[in-house]
Design a protein around this motif. Structure first.
Motif, PDB file in Angstrom:
ATOM      1  N   PHE A   1     -11.298  -3.625 -14.549  1.00 50.43           N
ATOM      2  CA  PHE A   1     -10.278  -2.576 -14.503  1.00 50.43           C
ATOM      3  C   PHE A   1     -10.432  -1.742 -13.239  1.00 50.43           C
ATOM      4  O   PHE A   1      -9.444  -1.409 -12.576  1.00 50.43           O
ATOM      5  N   TYR A   2     -11.670  -1.425 -12.869  1.00 47.50           N
ATOM      6  CA  TYR A   2     -11.909  -0.606 -11.674  1.00 47.50           C
ATOM      7  C   TYR A   2     -11.650  -1.414 -10.398  1.00 47.50           C
ATOM      8  O   TYR A   2     -11.186  -0.851  -9.400  1.00 47.50           O
ATOM      9  N   ILE A   3     -11.946  -2.705 -10.443  1.00 49.33           N
ATOM     10  CA  ILE A   3     -11.605  -3.560  -9.302  1.00 49.33           C
ATOM     11  C   ILE A   3     -10.094  -3.572  -9.102  1.00 49.33           C
ATOM     12  O   ILE A   3      -9.598  -3.433  -7.978  1.00 49.33           O
ATOM     13  N   TRP A   4      -9.368  -3.730 -10.199  1.00 51.32           N
ATOM     14  CA  TRP A   4      -7.912  -3.770 -10.135  1.00 51.32           C
ATOM     15  C   TRP A   4      -7.360  -2.442  -9.623  1.00 51.32           C
ATOM     16  O   TRP A   4      -6.493  -2.406  -8.747  1.00 51.32           O
ATOM     17  N   LYS A   5      -7.849  -1.343 -10.171  1.00 56.36           N
ATOM     18  CA  LYS A   5      -7.364  -0.018  -9.763  1.00 56.36           C
ATOM     19  C   LYS A   5      -7.663   0.243  -8.298  1.00 56.36           C
ATOM     20  O   LYS A   5      -6.845   0.838  -7.573  1.00 56.36           O
ATOM     21  N   SER A   6      -8.826  -0.179  -7.835  1.00 57.68           N
ATOM     22  CA  SER A   6      -9.176  -0.004  -6.430  1.00 57.68           C
ATOM     23  C   SER A   6      -8.230  -0.784  -5.526  1.00 57.68           C
ATOM     24  O   SER A   6      -7.802  -0.289  -4.472  1.00 57.68           O
ATOM     25  N   GLU A   7      -7.878  -2.018  -5.935  1.00 61.22           N
ATOM     26  CA  GLU A   7      -6.938  -2.825  -5.160  1.00 61.22           C
ATOM     27  C   GLU A   7      -5.556  -2.178  -5.121  1.00 61.22           C
ATOM     28  O   GLU A   7      -4.888  -2.163  -4.078  1.00 61.22           O
ATOM     29  N   VAL A   8      -5.117  -1.639  -6.255  1.00 58.07           N
ATOM     30  CA  VAL A   8      -3.816  -0.973  -6.307  1.00 58.07           C
ATOM     31  C   VAL A   8      -3.796   0.228  -5.373  1.00 58.07           C
ATOM     32  O   VAL A   8      -2.837   0.439  -4.614  1.00 58.07           O
ATOM     33  N   GLU A   9      -4.855   1.034  -5.401  1.00 57.40           N
ATOM     34  CA  GLU A   9      -4.917   2.222  -4.550  1.00 57.40           C
ATOM     35  C   GLU A   9      -4.933   1.840  -3.073  1.00 57.40           C
ATOM     36  O   GLU A   9      -4.275   2.482  -2.243  1.00 57.40           O
ATOM     37  N   ARG A  10      -5.666   0.785  -2.736  1.00 58.53           N
ATOM     38  CA  ARG A  10      -5.755   0.350  -1.335  1.00 58.53           C
ATOM     39  C   ARG A  10      -4.390  -0.138  -0.843  1.00 58.53           C
ATOM     40  O   ARG A  10      -3.903   0.302   0.212  1.00 58.53           O
ATOM     41  N   LEU A  11      -3.767  -1.029  -1.598  1.00 60.98           N
ATOM     42  CA  LEU A  11      -2.483  -1.585  -1.182  1.00 60.98           C
ATOM     43  C   LEU A  11      -1.375  -0.536  -1.236  1.00 60.98           C
ATOM     44  O   LEU A  11      -0.426  -0.588  -0.446  1.00 60.98           O
ATOM     45  N   ARG A  12      -1.487   0.402  -2.152  1.00 58.96           N
ATOM     46  CA  ARG A  12      -0.488   1.463  -2.268  1.00 58.96           C
ATOM     47  C   ARG A  12      -0.389   2.264  -0.971  1.00 58.96           C
ATOM     48  O   ARG A  12       0.710   2.505  -0.454  1.00 58.96           O
ATOM     49  N   GLU A  13      -1.525   2.654  -0.436  1.00 59.68           N
ATOM     50  CA  GLU A  13      -1.517   3.450   0.792  1.00 59.68           C
ATOM     51  C   GLU A  13      -1.109   2.610   2.001  1.00 59.68           C
ATOM     52  O   GLU A  13      -0.349   3.069   2.868  1.00 59.68           O
ATOM     53  N   LEU A  14      -1.616   1.369   2.074  1.00 60.83           N
ATOM     54  CA  LEU A  14      -1.266   0.511   3.204  1.00 60.83           C
ATOM     55  C   LEU A  14       0.219   0.164   3.203  1.00 60.83           C
ATOM     56  O   LEU A  14       0.860   0.128   4.260  1.00 60.83           O
TER      57      LEU A  14
END
Length: 384
Positions: free
Chosen positions: A235-248
């Protein structure tokens, strides 16, 4: 099967499917990188969010498919069950362990589920206690975050109103951020930003893009799920990916505007980070929360995550890339369809077997023969 058993099975299946989906995403991303395929960040974010929705809906899709199997609408030969496949492999000699041990391994999940739901063992009671404590802790933390955010919004000064969008000015906001309520969207700006007209324009473009992408809504959804999946590392891996791609993705969309100078935008990010760090130090005695809000720049360190400076550097470097592809819809579908198939097959394969198959009857017969052999061995005289 009782309702609590069904809910527990769905919850466990969802966690397993979620983990497999995260692995599929990471593998797909690695393969694309090795092949030199650079997808636009907005496309990647759309794929990631699409996979999340597919994963969330997978229990319903699996339940419908199994119902069609039971009704004979779908041929029985199209049934996929990992447990049955393992049993078949055992009977063919592919697994060399005693039949009773093999049966115990197959029944491990069912036994553990029974202990957890019935609270008949120390292990089951301990797992339930830890889970309830985690849900309570993260649930209270979530409620506290929403209360703090509501208070922060209430303390702001209204600058502009435009339909469902409200622009607010804050004397204490560390960095600009977006938030939302049930009926309104909010963009909160530090008051001193009004004196920096160029940065103000870029910040507003950035925050408006977050609202257009639905990033705040996704952030709320992920935060609401955290109390239920707090123990799942994927879940934290997924959330981290979402946050990274969201800003980029947001940066890339803003940078695509012909009127935005890349150098000016990068300098704006740097100035926002510097101002945020200074304000954080000034208000270090106040506990602030970013729940349900999407900030321009992250200036607070988080455990087991990359530092804000690393994230800022990655964003600036990503802005310099101009060759990221935006494939047509049918090409994106060609990527998402096999991923969705893997998610569905995973959800179907991890289901408990519906009834006793011929292979399971044969396994039961082998176990009974082993037991008879053990009993007969006790009656024989030892060799001298």
């Amino acid at each position: 099967m009782t309702l609590p058993n069904q809910i527990f099975d769905i919850y466990i299946d969802l966690n397993i499917t979620f983990a497999i989906t995260a692995v599929v995403w990471l593998v797909a991303k690695l393969v694309l990188e090795r092949l030199g395929v650079k997808l636009a960040y907005s496309v990647q974010l759309g794929l990631l969010n699409g996979l999340f929705v597919i994963t969330a809906l997978s229990p319903g899709a699996v339940a419908l498919y199994r119902h069609l199997l039971d009704a004979g609408v779908v041929p029985g030969a199209m049934s996929v069950n990992l447990s049955d496949m393992v049993v078949s492999q055992y009977l063919r000699g592919g697994i060399a362990i005693p039949a009773q041990d093999f049966q115990s391994l197959l029944g491990l999940r069912g036994q553990l589920s029974s202990e957890i739901l019935s609270l008949t063992s120390v292990l089951g009671a301990g797992i339930v206690s830890v889970f309830l404590a985690g849900v309570t802790f993260f649930g209270l933390k979530l409620a506290k975050g929403f209360i703090q955010l509501n208070r922060a919004l209430a303390s702001c000064h209204v600058w502009r109103d435009h339909g469902r969008l409200r622009l607010l000015l804050s004397d204490t906001a560390v960095v600009p951020y977006s938030a939302r309520g049930l009926t309104r969207n909010y963009v909160v700006l530090p008051s001193e930003l009004l004196t920096q007209s160029e940065d103000l324009k870029l910040v507003l473009k950035h925050e408006f893009e977050h609202l257009r992408q639905g990033d705040v809504t996704w952030e709320i959804g992920l935060e609401l799920l955290r109390p239920l999946f707090f123990w799942n590392p994927f879940f934290y891996i997924w959330k981290s990916e979402v946050e990274r791609l969201r800003e980029l993705a947001c940066d890339q969309k803003v940078a695509e505007n012909a009127q935005v100078d890349l150098k000016s935008y990068c300098m704006c990010l740097l100035r926002a980070a510097k101002a945020g760090i200074q304000k954080r130090e000034a208000f270090s005695n106040q506990n602030r929360s970013s729940v349900a809000a999407v900030a321009l720049i992250e200036v607070q360190d988080r455990l087991l995550r990359r530092s804000p400076s690393q994230k800022l550097r990655s964003r600036v470097e990503a802005l310099m890339e101009q060759d990221r592809a935006k494939p047509h819809t049918w090409l994106v579908a060609m990527v998402i369809v096999p991923m969705a198939a893997v998610v569905f097959l995973t959800g179907l394969a991890i289901q408990k077997p519906a009834d006793w198959s011929q292979d399971r009857l044969m396994l039961s017969a082998i176990i009974n023969l082993e037991r008879l052999e053990t009993i007969n061995a006790f009656g024989k005289a030892p060799y001298r």
